[in-house]
Write a protein that holds these residues in place. Structure first.
Motif, mmCIF file in Angstrom:
data_model
loop_
_atom_site.group_PDB
_atom_site.id
_atom_site.type_symbol
_atom_site.label_atom_id
_atom_site.label_comp_id
_atom_site.label_asym_id
_atom_site.label_seq_id
_atom_site.Cartn_x
_atom_site.Cartn_y
_atom_site.Cartn_z
ATOM 1 N N PRO A 181 0.973 -1.222 -0.114
ATOM 2 C CA PRO A 181 -0.084 -0.016 0.232
ATOM 3 C C PRO A 181 0.671 1.359 -0.007
ATOM 4 O O PRO A 181 0.411 2.329 -0.517
ATOM 5 C CB PRO A 181 -0.708 -0.250 1.273
ATOM 6 C CG PRO A 181 -0.835 -1.661 1.613
ATOM 7 C CD PRO A 181 0.640 -2.184 1.022
ATOM 8 N N LEU A 182 1.953 1.268 0.502
ATOM 9 C CA LEU A 182 2.853 2.404 0.645
ATOM 10 C C LEU A 182 3.569 2.799 -0.492
ATOM 11 O O LEU A 182 3.334 3.948 -0.951
ATOM 12 C CB LEU A 182 3.800 2.334 1.656
ATOM 13 C CG LEU A 182 4.793 3.611 2.061
ATOM 14 C CD1 LEU A 182 3.797 4.576 2.690
ATOM 15 C CD2 LEU A 182 5.792 3.379 3.382
ATOM 16 N N LEU A 183 4.031 1.910 -1.300
ATOM 17 C CA LEU A 183 4.713 1.868 -2.449
ATOM 18 C C LEU A 183 4.030 1.979 -3.759
ATOM 19 O O LEU A 183 4.205 2.622 -4.719
ATOM 20 C CB LEU A 183 5.606 1.036 -2.866
ATOM 21 C CG LEU A 183 7.255 1.449 -1.817
ATOM 22 C CD1 LEU A 183 7.018 1.222 -0.578
ATOM 23 C CD2 LEU A 183 8.250 0.641 -2.325
ATOM 24 N N HIS A 184 2.824 1.217 -3.640
ATOM 25 C CA HIS A 184 1.857 0.958 -4.886
ATOM 26 C C HIS A 184 1.555 2.549 -5.456
ATOM 27 O O HIS A 184 1.141 3.204 -4.733
ATOM 28 C CB HIS A 184 0.902 0.213 -4.699
ATOM 29 C CG HIS A 184 -0.212 0.036 -5.971
ATOM 30 N ND1 HIS A 184 0.314 -0.755 -6.967
ATOM 31 C CD2 HIS A 184 -1.416 0.512 -6.133
ATOM 32 C CE1 HIS A 184 -0.774 -0.622 -7.930
ATOM 33 N NE2 HIS A 184 -1.643 -0.056 -7.291
ATOM 34 N N GLY A 185 1.860 2.723 -6.708
ATOM 35 C CA GLY A 185 1.052 4.113 -7.293
ATOM 36 C C GLY A 185 1.993 5.390 -7.156
ATOM 37 O O GLY A 185 1.822 6.397 -7.828
ATOM 38 N N LEU A 186 3.289 5.040 -6.390
ATOM 39 C CA LEU A 186 4.099 6.360 -6.276
ATOM 40 C C LEU A 186 4.737 6.156 -7.603
ATOM 41 O O LEU A 186 4.829 5.285 -8.296
ATOM 42 C CB LEU A 186 5.045 5.982 -5.197
ATOM 43 C CG LEU A 186 4.448 6.071 -3.871
ATOM 44 C CD1 LEU A 186 5.814 5.603 -2.690
ATOM 45 C CD2 LEU A 186 3.859 7.243 -3.363
ATOM 46 N N SER A 187 5.405 7.506 -7.655
ATOM 47 C CA SER A 187 6.462 7.497 -9.007
ATOM 48 C C SER A 187 7.595 6.495 -9.061
ATOM 49 O O SER A 187 7.876 6.074 -7.967
ATOM 50 C CB SER A 187 6.955 8.858 -9.090
ATOM 51 O OG SER A 187 8.112 9.339 -7.990
ATOM 52 N N LYS A 191 12.059 3.614 -6.338
ATOM 53 C CA LYS A 191 13.296 3.329 -6.322
ATOM 54 C C LYS A 191 14.203 3.844 -5.272
ATOM 55 O O LYS A 191 14.997 2.969 -4.698
ATOM 56 C CB LYS A 191 13.956 3.738 -7.646
ATOM 57 C CG LYS A 191 15.464 3.139 -7.882
ATOM 58 C CD LYS A 191 15.967 3.844 -9.252
ATOM 59 C CE LYS A 191 17.323 3.308 -9.449
ATOM 60 N NZ LYS A 191 18.051 4.048 -10.726
ATOM 61 N N ASP A 192 14.054 5.007 -4.790
ATOM 62 C CA ASP A 192 14.576 5.651 -3.758
ATOM 63 C C ASP A 192 14.333 4.939 -2.335
ATOM 64 O O ASP A 192 15.185 4.531 -1.327
ATOM 65 C CB ASP A 192 14.382 7.220 -3.458
ATOM 66 C CG ASP A 192 14.849 7.840 -4.550
ATOM 67 O OD1 ASP A 192 16.074 7.571 -5.105
ATOM 68 O OD2 ASP A 192 14.323 9.048 -4.749
ATOM 69 N N LEU A 193 12.834 4.297 -2.067
ATOM 70 C CA LEU A 193 12.479 3.822 -1.046
ATOM 71 C C LEU A 193 13.201 2.372 -1.113
ATOM 72 O O LEU A 193 13.564 1.810 0.172
ATOM 73 C CB LEU A 193 11.030 3.837 -0.993
ATOM 74 C CG LEU A 193 10.357 5.180 -0.560
ATOM 75 C CD1 LEU A 193 8.863 4.793 -0.680
ATOM 76 C CD2 LEU A 193 10.639 5.643 0.961
ATOM 77 N N LEU A 194 12.908 1.715 -1.905
ATOM 78 C CA LEU A 194 13.752 0.504 -2.073
ATOM 79 C C LEU A 194 15.123 0.330 -1.553
ATOM 80 O O LEU A 194 15.757 -0.441 -0.931
ATOM 81 C CB LEU A 194 13.615 -0.155 -3.373
ATOM 82 C CG LEU A 194 11.834 -0.686 -3.706
ATOM 83 C CD1 LEU A 194 11.884 -1.265 -5.156
ATOM 84 C CD2 LEU A 194 11.549 -1.915 -2.867
ATOM 85 N N ALA A 195 15.918 1.416 -2.264
ATOM 86 C CA ALA A 195 17.271 1.548 -2.179
ATOM 87 C C ALA A 195 17.474 1.707 -0.480
ATOM 88 O O ALA A 195 18.716 1.045 -0.013
ATOM 89 C CB ALA A 195 17.725 2.448 -2.799
ATOM 90 N N MET A 196 16.770 2.453 0.292
ATOM 91 C CA MET A 196 16.870 2.760 1.763
ATOM 92 C C MET A 196 16.713 1.434 2.354
ATOM 93 O O MET A 196 17.220 1.450 3.628
ATOM 94 C CB MET A 196 15.894 3.656 1.889
ATOM 95 C CG MET A 196 16.175 5.203 1.573
ATOM 96 S SD MET A 196 14.913 6.278 2.133
ATOM 97 C CE MET A 196 15.376 7.660 1.565
#
Length: 232
Positions: A7-13, A18-23
């Motif tokens: 729910p948090l990542l779905h639909g984001l740019s 990519k930035d969130l996954l890298a973190m």
């Protein structure tokens, strides 16, 4: 893929995803392993990929009181990261082998300050959790156990999560299927003992409203569940 569909990542740019996954990183907790305890600093945001995790309070004399159960698809400590008090007021433990995607809180807060679409996502997630919590509190006031369990199943169905991929049964995986394992915690979630909770499930199955297999329930008649728990 499971994290990108959360729910948090779905639909984001794509760049923000990519930035969130890298973190973040993937971590595993064994059964009865503690994620954090009351008084620990809030260091991470956790997204549960598989397994079951419980939040609980302790009275300091050996007794524990269940606060919340997390199944795959749940965010642990998300509300704690965005509040001013940066210490936990409850504890968290894996009920079974559990996998999480975790992001350090300080990194998460930093990107949150820069990205308004992420802030909106968090507001939507937390408001949904609040609504779900309110429903469960109301369910606890219902007199009949079957009414509590019917409403609980409807509440659990709303997160749209299937059981984890390691589960094998003769049920077809879909968003009408709910993993209630372990049953002791699910029963506690609506203030019932396991025996009463199990009898209520059996009563619903006998009426062909649900189909149950080793703690996993498939909803066959949603309208009947709504009628039983008094939802129009």
């Amino acid at each position: 893929k499971s994290v990108l569909g959360s729910p948090l990542l779905h639909g984001l740019s794509k760049d923000l995803q990519k930035d969130l996954l890298a973190m973040g990183t993937f971590r595993k907790w064994q059964r009865n392993e503690v994620l954090f305890i009351d008084g620990d600093p809030v260091d991470y945001v956790y997204y549960l990929i598989s397994g079951t995790i419980k939040e609980y309070y302790s009275d300091g004399f050996g007794d524990e009181f269940l606060r919340k159960i997390f199944n795959p698809g749940g965010y642990i400590s998300l509300h704690s990261v965005v509040r001013q008090q940066q210490f936990y007021t409850y504890s968290c433990m894996a009920v079974m082998l559990s996998d999480c995607f975790v992001i350090k809180a300080e990194n998460f807060i930093e990107i949150l300050k820069q990205e308004s679409e992420l802030s909106l996502k968090i507001a939507i997630i937390l408001s949904g959790e609040y609504e779900n919590s309110c429903r469960k509190k109301c369910l606890c006031k219902k007199v009949k156990a079957v009414s509590k369990v019917a409403g609980y199943l409807l509440s659990k169905q709303n997160n749209g999560m299937c059981p984890n991929s390691g589960y094998q049964s003769n049920l077809t995986c879909c968003n009408r299927q709910i993993d209630l394992r372990p049953l002791e915690l699910s029963a506690c979630d609506v203030c019932l003992v396991r025996e009463t909770f199990t009898r209520a499930l059996a009563a619903l199955q006998k009426q062909n409203i649900i189909r149950s297999w080793r703690g996993v329930v498939e909803i066959l008649d949603e309208d009947a569940l709504k009628e039983i728990c008094g939802i129009e």
